[in-house]
Each structure stands twice: as C-alpha cells, then as structure tokens.
Design an enzyme around this catalytic site. Structure first.
Site, PDB file in Angstrom:
ATOM      1  N   SER A 199      10.777  16.008 -57.195  1.00 52.45           N
ATOM      2  CA  SER A 199      10.104  17.144 -56.554  1.00 52.45           C
ATOM      3  C   SER A 199       9.782  16.782 -55.119  1.00 52.45           C
ATOM      4  O   SER A 199       9.581  15.594 -54.798  1.00 52.45           O
ATOM      5  CB  SER A 199       8.809  17.434 -57.314  1.00 52.45           C
ATOM      6  OG  SER A 199       7.954  18.241 -56.530  1.00 52.45           O
ATOM      7  N   TYR A 229       1.223  13.788 -60.329  1.00 54.84           N
ATOM      8  CA  TYR A 229       2.591  14.335 -60.363  1.00 54.84           C
ATOM      9  C   TYR A 229       3.435  13.720 -59.234  1.00 54.84           C
ATOM     10  O   TYR A 229       4.581  13.319 -59.453  1.00 54.84           O
ATOM     11  CB  TYR A 229       2.488  15.852 -60.221  1.00 54.84           C
ATOM     12  CG  TYR A 229       3.771  16.633 -60.269  1.00 54.84           C
ATOM     13  CD1 TYR A 229       4.426  16.878 -61.472  1.00 54.84           C
ATOM     14  CD2 TYR A 229       4.324  17.183 -59.101  1.00 54.84           C
ATOM     15  CE1 TYR A 229       5.592  17.644 -61.507  1.00 54.84           C
ATOM     16  CE2 TYR A 229       5.477  17.941 -59.129  1.00 54.84           C
ATOM     17  CZ  TYR A 229       6.111  18.167 -60.338  1.00 54.84           C
ATOM     18  OH  TYR A 229       7.260  18.927 -60.370  1.00 54.84           O
TER      19      TYR A 229
END
Ligand code: NAD
Length: 276
Positions: free
Chosen positions: A154, A167
């Site tokens: 990501s 994350y």
C-alpha cells in the site's frame, strides 16, 4: 476469454470480495485455475461458482489466513485439486486504524499478522511447489513453468499514513519480504513482486458512514474512511478518482503475465498518479 495465464494454477487470498475477487475473475478469464481463499466462506464460494458458471475453473478454500496452520492447509488443498502452483497472490487484509499514541498492542499485532506474517507463512508453505519444483526443472533440464508471487502492499507502507502506524509498518514489511523472495527464488526463475495500491474503491475505502466492520476475535473493527477524507483524497489523484477493482486486478494480471517475465522484486505503485 484470453489465454495469458492458460493452464496456470493461482491461489488468491482475500478473494471473496474487492480486489481479490476481481483478480480471481480476471485470472480465470485468462485461463487460470483459481483457488479463491477467504475467511468469509459464503462469498468465497459465490466467487468460485460464478467463475465456474462462466466456463472457468475455480474452487473455494475458506479460512482465516492468520491461523498458523491455515496457510499449509490452503497449499495442500490447492495441490490436492490441481496438482501444481504457478501464481500466489497475498491479498487478504483489512485495516484497524488508530492514532499511534492510542494504539493497543493487539491492534498493532493484528496488522503484522495479517499483512506480513501470514504472507510469509503462505510463501514458505508454497516453497516445495514453487521454489523446489522450479529447482528440479532446472536440475533435470525440464521445460520451466511460469511461477510468481505477488504481494499486496500500500502507499501507506511506502509513505506512511496518519492513523495507520500498524498497517504502514506491515505494508512496508511485505516489501522487504517481496525483495528477499525475489532474490532467493529468482535463481530458479520464480519471480516475486508487490503492488502498492493508493485508493481503490472497496469496502476498505468506502465511506465510514456505511458502518461496515470486520469481526476480529469477537471485536467489531470499523472499516472505511470518513467521507470528507474520501473527497480530499480524490483531489490529490491526478486521474481525479478512485481506482476500480477491475483496474486493480489489471495491474496484478500485468505482473502475472508473460509480459512481466523480466520484472522481479519490483513494487508497482497503482495510484492514478497520487503522490508523484
Ligand atoms: N482498497 C484500497 O484502496 C487498498 C489500498 C492499498 C492496499 N489495499 C490492500 O488490498 C488488499 C485487498 O483489500 P480490498 O480493498 O480489496 O478490501 P476488501 O475488504 O474488499 O477485501 C479484503 C478481503 O480479505 C479478506 N480477509 C481479511 N482478513 C482476512 C484473514 N485474516 N484471512 C482471510 N481473509 C481475510 C476479507 O474477508 C475480504 O474478503 C488488502 O491487503 C488491502 O490492505 C487496498
């Protein structure tokens, strides 16, 4: 129907919906036999049966990828059904956001488990059918089959993101894993790349007001982002909009296809130009 992945066997985790489901459908349309894996059994079965009803070949193998024994089980079931493995896509995941000063150990650990540890275990369990199988082909002068791993990262991992210490750390960790596999398995012709998505329209990025959540060991973890933030992100994307799951799947097909035969250890940013 195309033939870019003809007769190849692909395992895709997190394939019951979103990017994973679109990838399963696209890979099947390009001739792959697809193992649709997800913690949510019914939607995973629906994706597999939809693929079969369109003339493709797919099975669903459901389970939580963070359960230590599940990755090996997933590989065993896939080999029992199809006998080999060409493409492994580590896509399953979710977000559990919070500002760092309030983040719990559990919240932190959960993101490392699903986005880094589980992919590591799955790649390790796949080693006999990817690394070792390729090594044998090389040693005995047999025709080499195409094989690759694609990990989903990501832009939060590459650049950091407010509210995503957990994350972001895991999504950058998987970049290190990607490059290491590219170096260790590249010697046998097995490629490993990552795709870092920016803003793709899925359950994870839908408006928080939609009240979607995921059950993590009995706790409801809210998914989505505030609509105001969604509007702001779009302004930062040169293409002016979120990506669709079909566009996201296209990037994965590109990396799995023969056209990427010399792409190894790369992190492909699929962002509509955000952050350039
Ligand atoms: N949507 C985006 O903008 C975006 C951006 C960057 C990265 N990503 C990444 O893309 C991947 C796919 O996300 P998406 O946007 O399609 O979300 P999604 O919620 O639509 O799909 C994710 C799937 O993963 C499954 N899953 C979650 N935890 C699991 C577990 N422990 N075991 C098995 N399956 C599990 C879910 O059930 C779901 O079906 C994720 O790794 C996500 O972090 C998404």
């Amino acid at each position: 129907m195309g033939s870019l992945l003809e007769n190849q066997v692909a395992i895709i985790t997190g394939a019951a919906r979103g990017i994973g489901a679109a990838t399963a459908r696209l890979f099947a349309r390009e001739g792959a036999k697809v193992v649709v894996s997800d913690r949510d059994e019914l939607p995973a079965r629906d994706v597999a049966s939809e693929i079969r009803s369109e003339g493709g070949d797919a099975i669903a193998v459901s389970g939580d990828i963070t359960i230590p024994a599940f990755p090996a089980h997933l590989i065993e079931e896939s080999i029992a059904k199809y006998g080999r493995l060409n493409i492994l896509v580590n896509n399953a995941g979710y977000t559990w956001d919070g500002m760092l000063h309030k983040m719990t150990d559990r919240q932190w650990q959960a993101m490392l488990e699903v986005h880094a540890t589980a992919p590591f275990r799955l790649i390790r369990a796949a080693a006999p059918y990817m690394r070792d199988a390729a090594k044998d082909e090389q040693a005995f002068g047999r025709k080499r089959e195409p094989r690759c791993v694609i990990n989903i990262s990501s832009t939060s991992g590459l650049h950091g993101n407010i509210g995503q210490a957990n994350y972001s750390t895991a999504k950058l960790g998987i970049v290190g894993l990607t490059k290491t596999v590219a170096k260790e398995w590249g010697a046998f012709g097995v490629r490993c790349n990552a795709v870092a998505f920016g803003y793709i329209d899925t359950r994870l990025t839908q408006s928080k007001e939609a009240n979607e959540s995921i059950d993590v060991e009995g706790e409801q973890v809210a998914l989505g982002i505030p609509s105001q933030l969604r509007d702001m992100i779009q302004l930062m994307i040169p293409l002016g909009r979120a990506g669709t799951v079909e566009e996201a799947a296209g990037a994965l097909l590109l990396l799995a296809s023969p056209y990427a035969a010399y792409i190894n250890g790369h992190v492909l940013e699929v962002t509509g130009g955000m952050g350039i």
